[in-house]
Design a protein around this motif. Structure first.
Motif, short mmCIF file in Angstrom:
data_model
loop_
_atom_site.label_atom_id
_atom_site.label_comp_id
_atom_site.label_asym_id
_atom_site.label_seq_id
_atom_site.Cartn_x
_atom_site.Cartn_y
_atom_site.Cartn_z
N MET A 5 0.83 -1.21 0.00
CA MET A 5 0.00 0.00 0.00
C MET A 5 0.86 1.26 0.00
SD MET A 5 -2.95 -1.17 -0.44
CE MET A 5 -3.99 0.28 -0.21
N SER A 6 1.97 1.25 0.73
CA SER A 6 2.88 2.40 0.70
C SER A 6 3.51 2.54 -0.67
CB SER A 6 3.96 2.26 1.78
OG SER A 6 3.40 2.45 3.06
N ALA A 7 3.92 1.42 -1.26
CA ALA A 7 4.51 1.46 -2.60
C ALA A 7 3.50 1.94 -3.63
CB ALA A 7 5.04 0.07 -2.96
N ALA A 8 2.26 1.52 -3.51
CA ALA A 8 1.22 1.96 -4.46
C ALA A 8 0.99 3.46 -4.37
CB ALA A 8 -0.09 1.20 -4.21
N ALA A 9 1.00 4.00 -3.16
CA ALA A 9 0.84 5.45 -2.99
C ALA A 9 2.02 6.18 -3.60
CB ALA A 9 0.70 5.80 -1.51
N LEU A 10 3.23 5.64 -3.43
CA LEU A 10 4.41 6.25 -4.03
C LEU A 10 4.27 6.31 -5.55
CD1 LEU A 10 7.38 7.22 -4.19
CD2 LEU A 10 8.05 4.79 -4.10
N LEU A 11 3.97 5.16 -6.17
CA LEU A 11 3.90 5.12 -7.63
C LEU A 11 2.74 5.93 -8.19
CD1 LEU A 11 4.92 1.44 -8.45
CD2 LEU A 11 6.31 3.52 -8.52
N ALA A 12 1.69 6.11 -7.41
CA ALA A 12 0.57 6.94 -7.86
C ALA A 12 0.99 8.41 -7.98
CB ALA A 12 -0.61 6.80 -6.90
N HIS A 13 1.98 8.81 -7.17
CA HIS A 13 2.43 10.20 -7.18
C HIS A 13 3.77 10.41 -7.88
CE1 HIS A 13 -0.91 11.24 -4.65
NE2 HIS A 13 -0.56 10.33 -3.78
N ASN A 14 4.50 9.31 -8.09
CA ASN A 14 5.83 9.40 -8.70
C ASN A 14 6.03 8.15 -9.54
OD1 ASN A 14 8.53 9.50 -9.37
ND2 ASN A 14 9.22 10.07 -7.31
N ALA A 15 5.82 8.25 -10.82
CA ALA A 15 5.84 7.08 -11.70
C ALA A 15 7.23 6.49 -11.90
CB ALA A 15 5.25 7.46 -13.06
N SER A 16 8.27 7.24 -11.59
CA SER A 16 9.63 6.75 -11.80
C SER A 16 10.53 7.20 -10.64
CB SER A 16 10.17 7.27 -13.13
OG SER A 16 11.43 6.72 -13.39
N PRO A 17 10.31 6.63 -9.46
CA PRO A 17 11.07 7.09 -8.28
C PRO A 17 12.53 6.61 -8.30
CG PRO A 17 9.69 5.25 -7.68
CD PRO A 17 9.36 5.58 -9.11
#
Length: 162
Positions: free
Chosen positions: A104-116
């Motif tokens: 869930m934390s990773a999904a929130a990250l990718l929702a806001h930053n597609a290429s972290p």
């Protein structure tokens, strides 16, 4: 009180200060969200509240009224979310207890930053503890999911042009 979990409205009869974690697990029987520490330190209970990662053990259900709650069960109906696929591909879980919160934390990250970057992944995931120490695999899986998501979105865009 009415809450919306994974796109479904639920009428519940609970105290407004009841932690959302217990509403999800005990009232709605959505047991993918785990109890870890009860103090918001471990991240096992991470859910999304209007797309933002939150610790369900610390969030009173009253704060969820009028918001969209997403649990691990709502990440993907069929387990085909790019992160779930990458988690399997990289053999991320060992004991698996923390993994719903990690996802869930990773999904929130990718929702806001597609290429972290590695640093951005580490920063976003810092509140999720894994006693098995699978952090390198978690980072690799997030990177793989970012590429898969971008590839999927590009293919969908090309298909829409035809």
């Amino acid at each position: 009180m009415k809450i919306n979990v994974n796109g479904t409205a639920h009428q519940i009869e609970v105290e407004e200060d009841m932690p959302l974690l217990w509403v999800l697990r005990d009232e709605l029987r959505l047991t993918g969200t785990k109890f870890g520490c009860g103090g918001g330190f471990c991240g096992a209970c991470t859910i999304h509240l209007d797309g933002q990662p939150m610790r369900a053990c610390l969030t009173p259900v009253s704060l969820a009224k009028g918001k969209q709650i997403t649990t691990i069960e709502g990440l993907s109906e069929n387990g085909d979310h790019p992160l779930q696929q990458a988690w399997i591909e990289h053999n991320v879980p060992q004991c698996g207890y923390c993994q719903s919160g990690q996802l869930m934390s990773a999904a929130a990250l990718l929702a806001h930053n597609a290429s972290p970057s590695d640093g951005e992944i580490d920063q976003a995931m810092t509140g999720n503890l894994c006693r098995c120490g699978t952090y390198p695999r978690i980072r690799s899986a997030i990177k793989t999911a970012a590429v898969k998501s971008a590839t999927f979105e590009n293919a969908a865009a090309r298909e829409g042009e035809n």
